[in-house]
Write an enzyme that holds these catalytic residues in place. Structure first.
Site, mmCIF file in Angstrom:
data_model
loop_
_atom_site.group_PDB
_atom_site.id
_atom_site.type_symbol
_atom_site.label_atom_id
_atom_site.label_comp_id
_atom_site.label_asym_id
_atom_site.label_seq_id
_atom_site.Cartn_x
_atom_site.Cartn_y
_atom_site.Cartn_z
ATOM 1 N N LYS A 40 0.791 -1.314 -0.044
ATOM 2 C CA LYS A 40 0.114 0.015 -0.054
ATOM 3 C C LYS A 40 0.846 1.327 -0.019
ATOM 4 O O LYS A 40 0.593 2.232 -0.838
ATOM 5 C CB LYS A 40 -1.024 -0.113 1.239
ATOM 6 C CG LYS A 40 -1.970 -1.077 0.966
ATOM 7 C CD LYS A 40 -3.020 -1.132 2.166
ATOM 8 C CE LYS A 40 -3.809 -2.446 2.157
ATOM 9 N NZ LYS A 40 -4.465 -3.002 1.015
ATOM 10 N N ASP A 252 -5.600 2.856 -3.338
ATOM 11 C CA ASP A 252 -4.216 3.330 -2.986
ATOM 12 C C ASP A 252 -4.204 4.802 -3.876
ATOM 13 O O ASP A 252 -3.656 5.726 -3.615
ATOM 14 C CB ASP A 252 -3.016 2.590 -3.435
ATOM 15 C CG ASP A 252 -2.883 1.421 -2.574
ATOM 16 O OD1 ASP A 252 -3.447 1.577 -1.277
ATOM 17 O OD2 ASP A 252 -2.766 0.197 -2.866
HETATM 18 O O1 RIB Z 1 -3.747 -2.081 -1.769
HETATM 19 C C1 RIB Z 1 -3.274 -3.102 -2.485
HETATM 20 C C2 RIB Z 1 -2.209 -3.566 -1.808
HETATM 21 O O2 RIB Z 1 -2.330 -4.386 -0.664
HETATM 22 C C3 RIB Z 1 -1.285 -4.692 -2.674
HETATM 23 O O3 RIB Z 1 -0.423 -4.019 -3.720
HETATM 24 C C4 RIB Z 1 -0.746 -5.606 -1.619
HETATM 25 O O4 RIB Z 1 0.757 -5.595 -1.673
HETATM 26 C C5 RIB Z 1 -1.216 -5.104 -0.325
HETATM 27 O O5 RIB Z 1 -0.248 -4.429 0.397
#
Ligand code: RIB
Length: 307
Positions: A40, A252
């Site tokens: 994230k 994200d």
């Molecule tokens: O938000 C998505 C992410 O959550 C992925 O890339 C994974 O690595 C987890 O951290």
């Protein structure tokens, strides 16, 4: 240029497409395995950079092949290496991800080096907090580090955004350092005690979170859009409709859009559509960082919606 500091995790994501997500105890046969960059924190750092911010990223990577690949990728994106900490004897984080035919996912994370980012280590990068207009944190690193980062950003009058993912209980002392909390429905449910199903229940949960100390909440509701609440107004922003193939990284992208829009001096009404557009576009491609859009892609998308 807007300055965004991300303090958080980086993982290598191993993703398999499946016809449907497995039930408890069930094995489901899927397609080919894809390895890509994720975590994230790293996703949010890369997304903010692609959306036009100057970005610093404080993260712990193992001294292993995965750590080398991630460091190289981050620098290739234009994120300086000054916040990249290499730790001995612990593997770089890994995430195992299943994505179904409608783009929904299930994720299990082996955090590895991410848990080595303790406040003493992050604290060596305090000057980066003073540099930042906006601090962006998540919950894939130790909570005391998140607490330290939020408190230090407050001292320097940087705006603090906490994406409380993955969901976990948090004390009011930490929440009261948050300028904007960005939970999804299940995270808002856990933190507020109110079951969030749509904009109406999100408004109740948001009020509860304000009572717990956060200054503003932005609850993301997937295709139902987002609910912004600052104690005086509750505003609902509809989602932009897209054909989702993989929602990994969409949250994200949303957080980064928000951070970049606000760090550039934009209002909430300006930053939220930027965040919504970045999240919508991230759903249209597979993978986490492979799906994060550029600023030009987001602006083209927003222009087309208006025409
Ligand atoms: O938000 C998505 C992410 O959550 C992925 O890339 C994974 O690595 C987890 O951290």
């Amino acid at each position: 240029m807007p300055h965004v500091l991300v303090i958080g995790s980086a993982n290598v994501d191993f993703t398999v497409g499946v016809p449907r997500l497995p039930q408890e105890g069930e094995t489901v046969l899927g397609g080919a395995l894809h390895a890509s960059h994720g975590g994230k924190g790293a996703n949010q750092a890369v997304a903010a950079r692609r959306l036009g911010a100057e970005v610093r990223f404080v993260v712990c990577l193992g001294r292993d092949a995965h750590g080398d690949l991630i460091a190289e990728q981050l620098m290739g994106e234009g994120i300086p290496a000054d916040g990249l900490i290499r730790v001995e004897e612990t593997a770089t984080g890994v995430a195992l991800i299943a994505v179904d035919a409608e783009g929904r996912n299930q994720i299990a994370v082996a955090p590895g080096a991410n848990l080595r980012l303790v406040p003493e280590l992050a604290g060596r990068h305090a000057p980066l907090v003073a540099w930042a207009h906006v601090l962006l944190c998540q919950l894939e690193v130790p909570i005391p580090t998140v607490h330290w980062a939020l408190a230090t950003a407050r001292e320097h009058a940087a705006l603090t955004i906490l994406n409380p993912a993955p969901a976990q209980a948090l004390p009011d002392t930490l929440l009261s350092l948050v300028d904007c909390l960005t939970p999804n429905a299940s995270e808002a449910t856990l933190l507020s005690g109110i079951t969030v199903k749509g904009p109406e229940t999100a408004t109740e949960a948001a009020q509860r979170l304000l009572d717990r100390g956060v200054r503003r909440t932005l609850i993301t509701l997937g295709p139902q859009g987002v609910l912004f609440c600052d104690g005086t107004a509750a505003l609902h922003f509809p989602a932009f409709p897209v054909q989702a193939v993989d929602t990994t990284g969409a949250g994200d992208a949303f957080n980064s859009g928000l951070a970049v829009g606000l760090a550039a001096g934009g209002t909430w009404e300006e930053a939220i559509p930027l965040a919504n557009a970045a999240a919508a576009l991230a759903c249209t491609k597979r993978g986490a960082q492979t799906s994060l859009p550029s600023r030009a892609e987001v602006e083209t998308f927003l222009r087309r919606l208006k025409s």
